[in-house]
Every structure is written in structure tokens, then in C-alpha cells.
Design a protein around this motif. Structure first.
Motif, PDB file in Angstrom:
ATOM      1  N   LEU A 184      -7.188   8.719  15.306  1.00  0.00           N
ATOM      2  CA  LEU A 184      -7.373   8.428  16.726  1.00  0.00           C
ATOM      3  C   LEU A 184      -6.081   8.634  17.505  1.00  0.00           C
ATOM      4  O   LEU A 184      -6.070   9.237  18.569  1.00  0.00           O
ATOM      5  CB  LEU A 184      -7.879   6.988  16.907  1.00  0.00           C
ATOM      6  CG  LEU A 184      -9.335   6.728  16.506  1.00  0.00           C
ATOM      7  CD1 LEU A 184      -9.614   5.237  16.405  1.00  0.00           C
ATOM      8  CD2 LEU A 184     -10.283   7.375  17.503  1.00  0.00           C
ATOM      9  N   GLU A 185      -4.987   8.148  16.941  1.00  0.00           N
ATOM     10  CA  GLU A 185      -3.715   8.286  17.635  1.00  0.00           C
ATOM     11  C   GLU A 185      -3.354   9.752  17.829  1.00  0.00           C
ATOM     12  O   GLU A 185      -2.943  10.175  18.907  1.00  0.00           O
ATOM     13  CB  GLU A 185      -2.585   7.590  16.863  1.00  0.00           C
ATOM     14  CG  GLU A 185      -1.242   7.709  17.567  1.00  0.00           C
ATOM     15  CD  GLU A 185      -0.057   7.399  16.650  1.00  0.00           C
ATOM     16  OE1 GLU A 185       0.011   6.283  16.112  1.00  0.00           O
ATOM     17  OE2 GLU A 185       0.810   8.291  16.479  1.00  0.00           O
ATOM     18  N   LEU A 186      -3.527  10.529  16.783  1.00  0.00           N
ATOM     19  CA  LEU A 186      -3.224  11.949  16.889  1.00  0.00           C
ATOM     20  C   LEU A 186      -4.139  12.616  17.916  1.00  0.00           C
ATOM     21  O   LEU A 186      -3.699  13.466  18.691  1.00  0.00           O
ATOM     22  CB  LEU A 186      -3.358  12.623  15.520  1.00  0.00           C
ATOM     23  CG  LEU A 186      -2.264  12.237  14.510  1.00  0.00           C
ATOM     24  CD1 LEU A 186      -2.595  12.784  13.121  1.00  0.00           C
ATOM     25  CD2 LEU A 186      -0.900  12.747  14.963  1.00  0.00           C
ATOM     26  N   GLY A 187      -5.390  12.185  17.935  1.00  0.00           N
ATOM     27  CA  GLY A 187      -6.328  12.716  18.922  1.00  0.00           C
ATOM     28  C   GLY A 187      -5.866  12.404  20.332  1.00  0.00           C
ATOM     29  O   GLY A 187      -5.833  13.278  21.203  1.00  0.00           O
ATOM     30  N   GLU A 188      -5.472  11.185  20.527  1.00  0.00           N
ATOM     31  CA  GLU A 188      -4.953  10.738  21.822  1.00  0.00           C
ATOM     32  C   GLU A 188      -3.779  11.603  22.262  1.00  0.00           C
ATOM     33  O   GLU A 188      -3.707  12.079  23.388  1.00  0.00           O
ATOM     34  CB  GLU A 188      -4.504   9.275  21.673  1.00  0.00           C
ATOM     35  CG  GLU A 188      -4.468   8.494  22.946  1.00  0.00           C
ATOM     36  CD  GLU A 188      -5.862   8.116  23.399  1.00  0.00           C
ATOM     37  OE1 GLU A 188      -5.979   7.660  24.530  1.00  0.00           O
ATOM     38  OE2 GLU A 188      -6.822   8.309  22.617  1.00  0.00           O
ATOM     39  N   ARG A 189      -2.866  11.786  21.340  1.00  0.00           N
ATOM     40  CA  ARG A 189      -1.660  12.555  21.676  1.00  0.00           C
ATOM     41  C   ARG A 189      -1.992  14.016  21.930  1.00  0.00           C
ATOM     42  O   ARG A 189      -1.393  14.651  22.806  1.00  0.00           O
ATOM     43  CB  ARG A 189      -0.647  12.429  20.545  1.00  0.00           C
ATOM     44  CG  ARG A 189       0.001  11.051  20.490  1.00  0.00           C
ATOM     45  CD  ARG A 189       0.734  10.808  19.193  1.00  0.00           C
ATOM     46  NE  ARG A 189       1.862  11.724  19.010  1.00  0.00           N
ATOM     47  CZ  ARG A 189       2.539  11.829  17.875  1.00  0.00           C
ATOM     48  NH1 ARG A 189       2.213  11.091  16.824  1.00  0.00           N
ATOM     49  NH2 ARG A 189       3.550  12.683  17.785  1.00  0.00           N
ATOM     50  N   MET A 190      -2.924  14.555  21.174  1.00  0.00           N
ATOM     51  CA  MET A 190      -3.318  15.945  21.402  1.00  0.00           C
ATOM     52  C   MET A 190      -3.980  16.101  22.768  1.00  0.00           C
ATOM     53  O   MET A 190      -3.772  17.088  23.463  1.00  0.00           O
ATOM     54  CB  MET A 190      -4.275  16.414  20.289  1.00  0.00           C
ATOM     55  CG  MET A 190      -3.598  16.607  18.948  1.00  0.00           C
ATOM     56  SD  MET A 190      -2.387  17.953  18.932  1.00  0.00           S
ATOM     57  CE  MET A 190      -3.452  19.343  18.498  1.00  0.00           C
ATOM     58  N   LYS A 191      -4.757  15.099  23.143  1.00  0.00           N
ATOM     59  CA  LYS A 191      -5.359  15.118  24.479  1.00  0.00           C
ATOM     60  C   LYS A 191      -4.279  15.161  25.551  1.00  0.00           C
ATOM     61  O   LYS A 191      -4.347  15.937  26.497  1.00  0.00           O
ATOM     62  CB  LYS A 191      -6.223  13.866  24.690  1.00  0.00           C
ATOM     63  CG  LYS A 191      -7.687  14.054  24.390  1.00  0.00           C
ATOM     64  CD  LYS A 191      -8.530  12.934  24.999  1.00  0.00           C
ATOM     65  CE  LYS A 191      -8.290  11.622  24.316  1.00  0.00           C
ATOM     66  NZ  LYS A 191      -9.045  10.505  24.927  1.00  0.00           N
ATOM     67  N   LEU A 192      -3.277  14.321  25.384  1.00  0.00           N
ATOM     68  CA  LEU A 192      -2.209  14.220  26.383  1.00  0.00           C
ATOM     69  C   LEU A 192      -1.528  15.555  26.642  1.00  0.00           C
ATOM     70  O   LEU A 192      -1.028  15.806  27.731  1.00  0.00           O
ATOM     71  CB  LEU A 192      -1.147  13.198  25.936  1.00  0.00           C
ATOM     72  CG  LEU A 192      -1.460  11.731  26.208  1.00  0.00           C
ATOM     73  CD1 LEU A 192      -0.381  10.840  25.625  1.00  0.00           C
ATOM     74  CD2 LEU A 192      -1.588  11.487  27.711  1.00  0.00           C
ATOM     75  N   VAL A 193      -1.456  16.400  25.630  1.00  0.00           N
ATOM     76  CA  VAL A 193      -0.812  17.701  25.830  1.00  0.00           C
ATOM     77  C   VAL A 193      -1.839  18.814  25.948  1.00  0.00           C
ATOM     78  O   VAL A 193      -1.506  20.002  25.817  1.00  0.00           O
ATOM     79  CB  VAL A 193       0.182  18.012  24.688  1.00  0.00           C
ATOM     80  CG1 VAL A 193       1.360  17.058  24.752  1.00  0.00           C
ATOM     81  CG2 VAL A 193      -0.481  17.937  23.321  1.00  0.00           C
ATOM     82  N   GLY A 194      -3.084  18.430  26.182  1.00  0.00           N
ATOM     83  CA  GLY A 194      -4.109  19.424  26.474  1.00  0.00           C
ATOM     84  C   GLY A 194      -4.576  20.232  25.283  1.00  0.00           C
ATOM     85  O   GLY A 194      -5.122  21.319  25.420  1.00  0.00           O
ATOM     86  N   LEU A 195      -4.357  19.706  24.077  1.00  0.00           N
ATOM     87  CA  LEU A 195      -4.779  20.441  22.890  1.00  0.00           C
ATOM     88  C   LEU A 195      -5.975  19.794  22.204  1.00  0.00           C
ATOM     89  O   LEU A 195      -6.342  20.155  21.093  1.00  0.00           O
ATOM     90  CB  LEU A 195      -3.622  20.552  21.893  1.00  0.00           C
ATOM     91  CG  LEU A 195      -2.460  21.433  22.346  1.00  0.00           C
ATOM     92  CD1 LEU A 195      -1.310  21.355  21.362  1.00  0.00           C
ATOM     93  CD2 LEU A 195      -2.924  22.876  22.489  1.00  0.00           C
ATOM     94  N   GLY A 196      -6.551  18.812  22.849  1.00  0.00           N
ATOM     95  CA  GLY A 196      -7.707  18.164  22.228  1.00  0.00           C
ATOM     96  C   GLY A 196      -8.564  17.477  23.267  1.00  0.00           C
ATOM     97  O   GLY A 196      -8.155  17.315  24.421  1.00  0.00           O
ATOM     98  N   THR A 197      -9.756  17.103  22.896  1.00  0.00           N
ATOM     99  CA  THR A 197     -10.654  16.361  23.776  1.00  0.00           C
ATOM    100  C   THR A 197     -11.195  15.177  22.985  1.00  0.00           C
ATOM    101  O   THR A 197     -10.855  14.998  21.828  1.00  0.00           O
ATOM    102  CB  THR A 197     -11.846  17.224  24.214  1.00  0.00           C
ATOM    103  OG1 THR A 197     -12.643  17.498  23.051  1.00  0.00           O
ATOM    104  CG2 THR A 197     -11.381  18.531  24.812  1.00  0.00           C
TER     105      THR A 197
END
Lengths: 190, 190
Positions: free
Chosen positions: A106-119
DNA sequence: CGGATAGTTGACTTGCGTCAATCCGCGTGG
DNA sequence: CCACGCGGATTGACGCAAGTCAACTATCCG
């Protein structure tokens, strides 16, 4: 600063095992603290081939003297790094393998979202089960068992380098995940 | 800044358990990071009655702008805090209860020595077995078992608020304890 | 086709947690 | 002065989550 690819910072123990302290994704600074202070207390290793932008240390330092606000922003970034370590620490000390693994994904997902690399649907994740094990304080074998559970219980699927959430918020509330420590807006900095 | 007594910083989990992130002994600053950044990511609780010296935040901040060197010294202190957390993290993730407990007692001994409140022979320690448990990610019951082992194997005795080493270096090498991360001189700061 | 590297699964072991007593020292109040 | 309660320490019996050992499979690559 990483522009492409993933890296990990880790420490080896005398007994041969290693502990991954954090993962670094695009947009992260590597070795913020160690550069500011010229100390190195852990090693860094790429997970994938990494493209990075180099930042001149002296220019970096002197920019702090010119802009107090900039300095605090970077302090905030360094501080987030520590918050993540604390979070991971608490997870390892007080949560079981299932919750812990979910938290990391979840944390990695959150961080990826923040830099536009995940949803909220998912993100590309180049880590192996061995990476996860070294980060979570588990064995790769047990990580495998946990990932199976996460899949079978309908929470996340991690396969072929892709993490797919079947309901992000669902999982988040199931394992009591709270995102506040990553949230710039949530902090009282001004 | 604590002048007398011990305190602990900790976090509660939703499930009721708490994790002590660090202990603070005389000479330590409380909430360095949170003051600089005005964020609070964990709570602080005294272990014993505490006497503390108050430091004016704005004077503190502005002193950084006047003295770059002073700023870096404090950054170093904040950094040591993080190093301790990392060390604890690794211990919980990769070491068994015995080694972990020994590490904590050794680290506290080291720190007490640094402020002149302990020697290689031992130091006064007001913590209960519950404190240790909450810091080590164990139960108080298991801490008790481990302390017994440490005693019976002739390494340390922790009784009546006093930690007594029966050979500091002995224990240190037995559990692979390395003190470098606390050592100001060891760092390359100037 | 052989040889890495990663993932998967099963059988068995073990370190630590859980539950439950007991004990001890200390303070408090009847 | 004794009874009681309470926080902390101690010990034993038992259970379970995660580690260990050992195959086996899948995939990629030279």
C-alpha cells in the motif's frame, strides 16, 4: 535524484542476512542525510537499472543558506524518510506477516501515485519476493505464502512485476493502513 | 532538553499495542525534528519524573541562520536519532530476542557513559520489563525469560533498577554489537 | 539444451505469544 | 497493625506464526 527505475537502501548483518531499510522510486532523493552530513550508514543497491539526475552538493548546500524555506522543504523530505522507517519498524515489531506485507504494498502504491506512476488500481513493481522478504523481516518462502493469501482473499495480486489492487481502500481499512505520514498537505509545515 | 530522568517516545497501534521508538536520557533533546518542522508523529511519555530545560524555538531556529556550523551539529543529533531507530528496526527484523535485548541494554549503557551516568560496569536503569518489551517488540513475559538467560549465562544482570555488566566487551562481541552509530568522533562531520 | 533466477508447495521444527498462577514489595486505609 | 490491592517480576503449560529443509516448476537466456 532518481528519474527512472527503483533502488533500495539496506544494511548487512554480520550473520549474513540483510535488511532493506527502504525502497526508492522515481522522484526520490538518494542519500539526502548522508550528503548533508557526509556520513554513510547504509548501502544502496539498484533494483532495476536506474537513471538518476546528479545534484551538486555544494550548490545544494548553499541554496539552503539563501532560502530558508527551501531548506525546510528538504528537511521535510528527509523527515519523511525517517517517518517511513519508523512506520516499517512498528510494522515489523507489532504486526503479523499479512498486515505488514499489505502495508508495504500500500505504501509503495501511495508513493507511486504521488509521482504519477500508479493509480488506485495498481502499479508496476519490479521487486522480487526476495526483496520483499528482506524489507519485511521475513523469508521469501513466507512472503510467497502471504502473497497467496492476499490474492485468495481478494485483496491484491502481485504477479509479473505488477501489483493490482482489488479495492485499495478495502485493503487499507482491513489492515488498518493510514497514509498520513506521507502526506505533505497533512503536515503543518508552511 | 532533559536534565534529569528518563522518557520514552512511542506510538500506539489501533490494535491497542504500543511500540516504544526510543528512550531519552539526560542530555537528550525531545522532539527535535517535530519542533523544527512542527509535525508530531509520535507521543512522549516520562518513564520517571523528568526535569527538563526549555529551549525557545524561535531563538533556536534563528541561531541556525546565524551559525551554519551549529545547524549542522543539530542536524547530526537528529541524524543520530534516526540511526538509532534504524538500528532498532534491524534488530527487531533480523535478530532474536536474546541478541536484541542485549543490544538495547548495551546501547543504553553506551549512551549513559557518554553523559557520565554510567561505566562499563553498569548504570541505573528505571525501565520496567514492560518498557523493554514495548521497545523490543516482545512480551514482558518473554523479556523476563531473556533477562534470566542473560543473567545465567553470565553476561548482564538487570535487577532493582540497575544494569550490571559482567564484561561489557564480552557481551558486545557475543551479540555482535557495534557502537559506531553513536560515535560523534567516528563520523566524518567537521 | 543446460543453467541461472524466481516462484511455489509440502512436511516438520521452533521461538515467541498466550493464558494462568504465584510471589514479592509497597502504599493506603480501616 | 493488619488486610488488601496493585504494579512488577517469575514460572509453567500449551499453541501458533513463521522459519527451515527439501523438492519441484516456470521462465528466461546464452
Amino acid at each position: 535524484m532518481i528519474s527512472k527505475g527503483w533502488a533500495s537502501s539496506y544494511k548487512f548483518l554480520r550473520n549474513g542476512s540483510r535488511q532493506i531499510v527502504n525502497f526508492h522510486i522515481p522522484g526520490d532523493f538518494l542519500g539526502l542525510r548522508s550528503i548533508l552530513l557526509r556520513i554513510a550508514d547504509h548501502s544502496i543497491e539498484p533494483v532495476t537499472p536506474v537513471a538518476a539526475a546528479e545534484i551538486d552538493v555544494s550548490a545544494f548546500r548553499s541554496s539552503f543558506q539563501r532560502s530558508h524555506r527551501l531548506a525546510r522543504s528538504f528537511l521535510w523530505v528527509a523527515s519523511t524518510d525517517e517517518a517511513m522507517v519508523v512506520e516499517r519498524f512498528i510494522g515489523v515489531a507489532r504486526r503479523n506477516a499479512f498486515d505488514r506485507t499489505a502495508h508495504l504494498l500500500l505504501e509503495l502504491g501511495e508513493r507511486m501515485k504521488l509521482v504519477g506512476l500508479g493509480t488506485n488500481a495498481g502499479y508496476d513493481c519490479p521487486l522480487t519476493q526476495y526483496h520483499l522478504a528482506d524489507a519485511l523481516g521475513l523469508t521469501a518462502i513466507h512472503v510467497n505464502r502471504v502473497l497467496r493469501q492476499l490474492r485468495e482473499r481478494g485483496f491484491v495480486t502481485f504477479r509479473n512485476g505488477r501489483v493490482t489492487f482489488h479495492g485499495f481502500d478495502n485493503l487499507a481499512s482491513a489492515v488498518d493502513y493510514n497514509t498520513a505520514y506521507l502526506d505533505y498537505k497533512g503536515s503543518k509545515i508552511n
